[in-house]
Design an enzyme around this catalytic site. Structure first.
Site, PDB file in Angstrom:
ATOM      1  N   PRO A 122      -3.869 -11.264  -0.970  1.00  0.00           N
ATOM      2  CA  PRO A 122      -4.511 -10.215  -0.626  1.00  0.00           C
ATOM      3  C   PRO A 122      -4.665 -10.340   0.515  1.00  0.00           C
ATOM      4  O   PRO A 122      -5.094  -8.754   1.249  1.00  0.00           O
ATOM      5  CB  PRO A 122      -5.882 -10.302  -1.004  1.00  0.00           C
ATOM      6  CG  PRO A 122      -5.152 -11.141  -1.976  1.00  0.00           C
ATOM      7  CD  PRO A 122      -4.693 -12.479  -2.046  1.00  0.00           C
TER       8      PRO A 122
ATOM      9  N   GLU B 257      -9.193 -18.891  -7.869  1.00  0.00           N
ATOM     10  CA  GLU B 257     -10.328 -18.263  -6.449  1.00  0.00           C
ATOM     11  C   GLU B 257      -9.408 -18.011  -5.169  1.00  0.00           C
ATOM     12  O   GLU B 257      -9.568 -18.008  -4.171  1.00  0.00           O
ATOM     13  CB  GLU B 257     -11.488 -18.775  -6.675  1.00  0.00           C
ATOM     14  CG  GLU B 257     -12.173 -19.026  -7.822  1.00  0.00           C
ATOM     15  CD  GLU B 257     -13.126 -17.379  -7.984  1.00  0.00           C
ATOM     16  OE1 GLU B 257     -13.605 -16.571  -6.949  1.00  0.00           O
ATOM     17  OE2 GLU B 257     -12.084 -16.937  -9.579  1.00  0.00           O
TER      18      GLU B 257
ATOM     19  N   ASP C  58      15.679   6.638   0.792  1.00  0.00           N
ATOM     20  CA  ASP C  58      14.427   6.574   0.334  1.00  0.00           C
ATOM     21  C   ASP C  58      12.833   7.128   0.957  1.00  0.00           C
ATOM     22  O   ASP C  58      12.867   6.918   2.095  1.00  0.00           O
ATOM     23  CB  ASP C  58      13.982   4.778   0.201  1.00  0.00           C
ATOM     24  CG  ASP C  58      15.215   4.425  -0.619  1.00  0.00           C
ATOM     25  OD1 ASP C  58      15.513   4.783  -1.266  1.00  0.00           O
ATOM     26  OD2 ASP C  58      15.478   3.034  -0.351  1.00  0.00           O
TER      27      ASP C  58
ATOM     28  N   ARG D   5      16.568  -4.376  -3.811  1.00  0.00           N
ATOM     29  CA  ARG D   5      18.295  -3.474  -3.433  1.00  0.00           C
ATOM     30  C   ARG D   5      18.334  -3.174  -1.953  1.00  0.00           C
ATOM     31  O   ARG D   5      19.109  -1.832  -1.935  1.00  0.00           O
ATOM     32  CB  ARG D   5      16.734  -2.558  -4.278  1.00  0.00           C
ATOM     33  CG  ARG D   5      15.684  -1.751  -3.148  1.00  0.00           C
ATOM     34  CD  ARG D   5      14.432  -0.639  -4.377  1.00  0.00           C
ATOM     35  NE  ARG D   5      15.509   0.380  -4.086  1.00  0.00           N
ATOM     36  CZ  ARG D   5      15.525   1.049  -3.293  1.00  0.00           C
ATOM     37  NH1 ARG D   5      15.202   0.582  -1.860  1.00  0.00           N
ATOM     38  NH2 ARG D   5      15.974   1.982  -3.656  1.00  0.00           N
TER      39      ARG D   5
HETATM   40  N1  ADE Z   1      -2.575 -11.981  -4.725  1.00  0.00           N
HETATM   41  C1  ADE Z   1      -3.360 -11.841  -5.551  1.00  0.00           C
HETATM   42  N2  ADE Z   1      -3.451 -10.477  -4.802  1.00  0.00           N
HETATM   43  C2  ADE Z   1      -2.426 -10.171  -4.105  1.00  0.00           C
HETATM   44  C3  ADE Z   1      -2.279  -8.391  -3.448  1.00  0.00           C
HETATM   45  N3  ADE Z   1      -2.399  -7.951  -3.869  1.00  0.00           N
HETATM   46  N4  ADE Z   1      -1.043  -8.867  -3.284  1.00  0.00           N
HETATM   47  C4  ADE Z   1      -0.626 -10.661  -2.971  1.00  0.00           C
HETATM   48  N5  ADE Z   1      -0.889 -11.035  -3.708  1.00  0.00           N
HETATM   49  C5  ADE Z   1      -2.524 -11.372  -4.334  1.00  0.00           C
END
Ligand code: ADE
Length: 263
Positions: free
Chosen positions: A101, A128, A181, A166
């Site tokens: 994230p 974590e 797209d 794709r």
């Molecule tokens: N791992 C946990 N959340 C994620 C996300 N939003 N994007 C990529 N990998 C992740």
């Protein structure tokens, strides 16, 4: 294109990669995917892949050694471990992407960029987090698929594989399919209709039944701009708009004001 995926949960990839367009892309030889179990590269008796974090705190952290060993064994990048900030992939041609994230946001533009490579490596984090040295010493890129936290990088890896596959030449039936797209044009897509012309009193816009291709193209452009303006006005700031598009926008603005005044 060949994609190597490094994961603790290979079973999650069974199914999504074996259906529909991804299945066809692999059968056509345009795409090959190898799923590698990071646990197979843990050298201790119990194949441990995680540990408690230094400094305390809850949760577990994925250990660096099995991930480095897995990636190096498959990509053939050199051991011993590189110095901090000097990942073996730095400057190398195979992107080694950590799904996290905390990464840069995945967009259609990033999908297009990745589709230009012959080979990709995707590392799926879990628990974590992943020991920071995977980021500083192995990965060449970090990608997030959105501002939310998943239980791991596996679903993110599948999203990336799907969006990239794709775009590979020959994977979609019609060559122009990916060109129209949403996002590829900088605008959201215009509405689509198919038979029947009337369904539960919901009708198809008459212009689409007219056979007038120039008029249909104008309607589609107008509806794409309308939809983008209503749902994602931020995209209009960076979209490639010509004179006619600007006139359409001005017209839509006037139309909205008129509707508001009437209600
Ligand atoms: N791992 C946990 N959340 C994620 C996300 N939003 N994007 C990529 N990998 C992740």
């Amino acid at each position: 294109m060949h994609i190597d995926v490094f994961t603790l949960f290979p079973g999650m990839f069974v199914g999504p990669l074996q259906e529909s367009i991804l299945k066809r892309a692999q059968e056509m030889g345009r795409l090959s995917i190898a799923i590698h179990n990071i646990r197979d590269y843990a050298t201790d008796k119990h194949h441990i892949t995680d540990d408690t974090p230094y400094g305390g705190g809850g949760g577990m952290v994925m250990k660096p050694e099995p991930i480095f060993r897995a990636v190096e064994a498959i990509l053939g990048v050199g051991s011993p471990l590189p110095k901090l900030g000097e990942g073996p992939g730095m400057g190398a041609s195979i992107p080694i992407i950590l799904l996290t994230p905390q990464g840069r946001l995945f967009t259609q533009q990033v999908a297009q960029e990745l589709a230009g490579h012959e080979r990709l490596a995707l590392i799926c984090g879990h628990y974590e987090g992943v020991d920071e040295r995977v980021r500083t010493g192995l990965a060449t890129d970090e990608i997030s698929i959105g501002d939310y936290v998943l239980t791991g990088g596996e679903l993110a890896a599948m999203v990336i594989i799907d969006a990239v596959a794709r775009l590979l030449p020959g994977v979609l039936g019609a060559p122009e399919a990916a060109e129209n797209d949403s996002y590829a044009t900088g605008l959201l897509e215009y509405p689509h209709y198919t038979r029947p012309p009337v369904f539960r009193e919901l009708t198809v816009p008459p212009v689409l039944l007219s056979g007038d291709h120039a008029e249909i193209a104008r309607w589609r452009r107008r509806e794409a701009i309308r939809r983008t303006w209503l749902r994602r006005p931020d995209l209009l700031l960076i979209a490639d708009l010509n004179e006619m598009d600007r006139a359409i926008l001005a017209d839509l603005a006037e139309e909205t004001v008129r509707v508001r005044l009437q209600s």
